[in-house]
Design a protein around this motif. Structure first.
Motif, short mmCIF file in Angstrom:
data_model
loop_
_atom_site.label_atom_id
_atom_site.label_comp_id
_atom_site.label_asym_id
_atom_site.label_seq_id
_atom_site.Cartn_x
_atom_site.Cartn_y
_atom_site.Cartn_z
N LEU A 1 7.59 9.86 1.00
CA LEU A 1 6.53 8.95 0.56
C LEU A 1 6.25 9.14 -0.92
CD1 LEU A 1 4.43 6.82 1.65
CD2 LEU A 1 2.80 8.73 1.69
N TYR A 2 6.28 8.05 -1.67
CA TYR A 2 5.92 8.07 -3.09
C TYR A 2 4.49 7.58 -3.23
CZ TYR A 2 10.69 9.04 -4.62
OH TYR A 2 11.90 9.64 -4.86
N ASP A 3 3.56 8.53 -3.37
CA ASP A 3 2.15 8.21 -3.53
C ASP A 3 1.79 8.34 -5.02
OD1 ASP A 3 -0.67 7.81 -2.75
OD2 ASP A 3 -0.87 9.94 -3.32
N HIS A 4 1.37 7.22 -5.60
CA HIS A 4 1.16 7.17 -7.05
C HIS A 4 0.24 8.28 -7.54
CE1 HIS A 4 -0.82 5.78 -10.80
NE2 HIS A 4 0.37 5.30 -11.07
N ASP A 5 -0.79 8.60 -6.77
CA ASP A 5 -1.79 9.56 -7.23
C ASP A 5 -1.32 11.01 -7.16
OD1 ASP A 5 -3.55 7.48 -7.72
OD2 ASP A 5 -4.48 7.60 -5.73
N SER A 6 -0.23 11.27 -6.44
CA SER A 6 0.19 12.67 -6.28
C SER A 6 1.62 12.93 -6.74
CB SER A 6 0.04 13.08 -4.81
OG SER A 6 0.85 12.27 -3.97
N ILE A 7 2.30 11.92 -7.29
CA ILE A 7 3.71 12.11 -7.67
C ILE A 7 3.87 13.24 -8.67
CG2 ILE A 7 5.57 11.07 -9.03
CD1 ILE A 7 5.17 8.49 -7.56
N GLU A 8 3.08 13.24 -9.74
CA GLU A 8 3.24 14.26 -10.76
C GLU A 8 2.90 15.64 -10.22
OE1 GLU A 8 4.71 13.93 -13.60
OE2 GLU A 8 5.00 11.79 -13.17
N ARG A 9 1.86 15.73 -9.41
CA ARG A 9 1.47 17.02 -8.84
C ARG A 9 2.55 17.55 -7.90
NH1 ARG A 9 -2.96 15.41 -7.24
NH2 ARG A 9 -2.60 15.03 -5.02
N ASN A 10 3.11 16.66 -7.08
CA ASN A 10 4.18 17.08 -6.16
C ASN A 10 5.43 17.53 -6.93
OD1 ASN A 10 2.44 16.24 -4.17
ND2 ASN A 10 3.57 14.37 -3.68
N HIS A 11 5.76 16.78 -7.98
CA HIS A 11 6.92 17.14 -8.80
C HIS A 11 6.74 18.53 -9.41
CE1 HIS A 11 9.92 17.11 -11.98
NE2 HIS A 11 8.95 17.32 -12.84
N GLU A 12 5.56 18.79 -9.96
CA GLU A 12 5.32 20.08 -10.59
C GLU A 12 5.39 21.21 -9.57
OE1 GLU A 12 4.93 21.01 -13.76
OE2 GLU A 12 5.47 18.95 -14.30
N ALA A 13 4.86 20.98 -8.37
CA ALA A 13 4.89 22.02 -7.33
C ALA A 13 6.32 22.34 -6.93
CB ALA A 13 4.08 21.56 -6.12
N GLN B 1 0.81 -1.23 0.00
CA GLN B 1 0.00 0.00 0.00
C GLN B 1 0.84 1.27 0.00
OE1 GLN B 1 -2.55 -0.29 3.44
NE2 GLN B 1 -3.28 -2.33 2.89
N ARG B 2 2.07 1.18 0.48
CA ARG B 2 2.92 2.37 0.59
C ARG B 2 4.30 2.09 0.02
NH1 ARG B 2 0.14 2.46 5.41
NH2 ARG B 2 1.68 0.98 6.26
N PHE B 3 4.86 3.13 -0.57
CA PHE B 3 6.24 3.08 -1.08
C PHE B 3 6.95 4.31 -0.53
CE2 PHE B 3 3.59 0.72 -3.96
CZ PHE B 3 4.33 -0.43 -4.21
N SER B 4 7.92 4.06 0.33
CA SER B 4 8.56 5.16 1.04
C SER B 4 10.05 4.92 1.14
CB SER B 4 7.96 5.28 2.46
OG SER B 4 8.66 6.24 3.23
N THR B 5 10.79 5.98 1.40
CA THR B 5 12.22 5.86 1.69
C THR B 5 12.43 5.93 3.20
OG1 THR B 5 12.84 8.20 1.77
CG2 THR B 5 12.65 7.19 -0.42
N LEU B 6 13.57 5.49 3.64
CA LEU B 6 14.11 5.84 4.96
C LEU B 6 15.48 6.42 4.66
CD1 LEU B 6 13.74 5.86 8.00
CD2 LEU B 6 14.81 3.60 8.10
N SER B 7 15.55 7.75 4.68
CA SER B 7 16.68 8.45 4.06
C SER B 7 17.52 9.21 5.07
CB SER B 7 16.16 9.43 3.00
OG SER B 7 15.48 8.76 1.98
N PRO B 8 18.81 9.35 4.77
CA PRO B 8 19.68 10.21 5.58
C PRO B 8 19.44 11.68 5.27
CG PRO B 8 20.91 9.34 3.74
CD PRO B 8 19.53 8.71 3.67
N ILE B 9 20.03 12.54 6.08
CA ILE B 9 19.92 14.00 5.89
C ILE B 9 21.35 14.54 5.95
CG2 ILE B 9 18.65 16.07 6.59
CD1 ILE B 9 16.96 14.21 8.40
N PRO B 10 22.14 14.33 4.92
CA PRO B 10 23.58 14.58 5.02
C PRO B 10 23.98 16.03 5.25
CG PRO B 10 22.94 14.06 2.76
CD PRO B 10 21.75 13.78 3.62
N GLY B 11 23.12 16.98 4.95
CA GLY B 11 23.53 18.38 5.08
C GLY B 11 23.06 19.07 6.34
N PHE B 12 22.34 18.38 7.22
CA PHE B 12 21.69 19.06 8.34
C PHE B 12 22.68 19.68 9.33
CE2 PHE B 12 19.33 18.44 12.56
CZ PHE B 12 18.82 19.73 12.53
#
Length: 419
Positions: free
Chosen positions: A390-402, A282-293
């Motif tokens: 979070l990579y949500d299929h229904d909002s990926i393109e909208r998020n990218h454009e924003a 149901q979900r596709f997500s990362t668990l990512s570092p924050i190298p510049g913080f």
């Protein structure tokens, strides 16, 4: 042995022969027998020592420039008559012959690997030797065409993959070190997946790979994903129950292809592969570092906080083991991290590189996790804080454009609460 190591292992020789062969590639004879000349050029390059290769690389950068008279005339014609034909003629005149030399060098077997190794080798010299930037730019331009998505092949890597490929995963893992074969086997268990892009010109060389954990719920810490587990039946059962795919590591394997983007295609295609194999996800997500913080905080960029004093308070490598100190710092650092990750690039801010990658691909800033990774590098870079995109299929393109148009950081209410 890599092409660069092969080059380094030969006896030193004069670069003059390499220069003559490079010039011959552009001659009429070069057109007729380019592959043969290119093969001989590669053989000659392999005999050069580091200084000889550096001299030859400078020769490539300096000797094959556009003809100034032809370019000036084409520019005048375009300024006088800005037609499509005049623009095409100007572009052709501006195209450096150096690119054609590189294309013909690629005609010989192994030519692509040689050129990738060349770009990797010149990288450390770009600041001290700016002339090499011309060669670097031409190589990057050509690689962007030669390594476009249409040529890439996605392969799943598992324990049955060739040992040479598995060794490359261990060598090139850039996010979370793979500590030997047992650790690698865990990362290839039935509740894990690993995928890589390959290219026909480099058949046994992964270009980039991603590691995925199949879990229940949104993973907030790295350690449970890397725990050793030798029970494959249990792992297989966990994979079948999983409702979330966690992308916890993405590593590039070819230094000479830096700046040529594969990761966005990789994540999207892996999502499709996983949806087919595990329709219950149901979900596709990362668990990512924050190298510049921590670097950002140390530069005093956080408004309203004495960052220097706070950093002095974190005076030991294991400060987080002190429960009182950890809990006192937690709300402050979590809020500052949310501030760091939600700064808009439209305001001229330098965005965390991992955040830029995922937000630019259309992910949402979903959750910030306290002490998600207590390994030394993570504590040094981000006080152990990790983030879910979070990579949500229904909002990926909208998020990218924003993000691409106005620099909007699409985020969850939980992140807003931290602010």
């Amino acid at each position: 042995m890599t092409p660069t190591e092969q080059i380094s292992s030969r006896e030193p020789a004069s670069p003059e022969g390499a220069k003559q062969l490079a010039a011959a590639l552009l001659s009429e004879r070069g057109e007729a027998s380019g592959a043969m000349i290119a093969r001989e050029l590669h053989r000659t390059m392999q005999t050069l020592d580091a200084a000889g290769r550096h001299g030859f690389q400078n020769y490539l950068a300096a000797a094959f420039q556009p003809d100034p008279t032809t370019l000036r005339d084409a520019a005048k014609r375009y300024l006088a008559d800005s037609t499509a034909e005049a623009a095409a003629a100007l572009a052709q005149a501006a195209d450096p012959p150096r690119q054609e030399v590189l294309r013909r060098m690629n005609m010989a077997p192994g030519g692509t690997a040689v050129l990738i190794a060349m770009r990797s080798e010149i990288t450390p010299h770009l600041k001290s030797d700016p002339d090499l930037k011309l060669l670097d730019a031409d190589l990057k331009h050509l690689f962007a065409s030669w390594f476009n998505r249409g040529f890439l092949e996605l392969r799943r890597i598992d324990w049955q993959s060739p040992a040479a490929v598995l060794e490359k995963l261990i060598a090139h893992e850039a996010v979370h070190e793979i500590k030997g074969w047992d650790d690698l086997r865990r990362r290839l268990a039935p509740d894990r997946r690993c995928f890589a892009f390959f290219h026909p010109a480099l058949p046994g060389e992964p270009l980039i790979f991603v590691e995925v954990a199949l879990v229940e719920g949104l993973a907030t810490a790295l350690a449970p994903l890397l725990l050793p587990d030798t029970d494959e039946d249990t792992a297989r059962t966990r994979g079948a129950r999983a409702d979330t795919a966690i992308f916890y590591s993405i590593s590039n394997c070819q230094d000479g292809l830096r700046g040529v983007s594969f990761g966005n295609f990789l994540i999207k295609q892996v999502v499709e592969e996983l949806q087919t194999e595990f329709p219950q996800l149901q979900r596709f997500s990362t668990l990512s570092p924050i190298p510049g913080f921590r670097r950002w905080l140390g530069q005093g960029s956080a408004s309203g906080h004495d960052a220097a004093a706070m950093l002095r308070d974190i005076d030991s490598e294991d400060w987080w083991r002190d429960a009182a100190k950890s809990e006192a710092l937690r709300p402050v650092l979590m809020k500052l991290c949310a501030q760091y990750l939600t700064r808009s690039p439209a305001s001229g801010n330098r965005i965390d590189p991992v955040a830029r990658f995922h937000l630019g691909n259309g992910a949402r800033l979903e959750r910030i996790n306290w002490l998600g990774n207590t390994a030394g590098r993570a504590m040094q870079e981000s006080f152990g804080i990790m983030v879910n995109y979070l990579y949500d299929h229904d909002s990926i393109e909208r998020n990218h454009e924003a993000f691409a148009r106005v620099g909007e950081i699409v985020r969850s209410p939980q992140v807003d609460a931290l602010l």
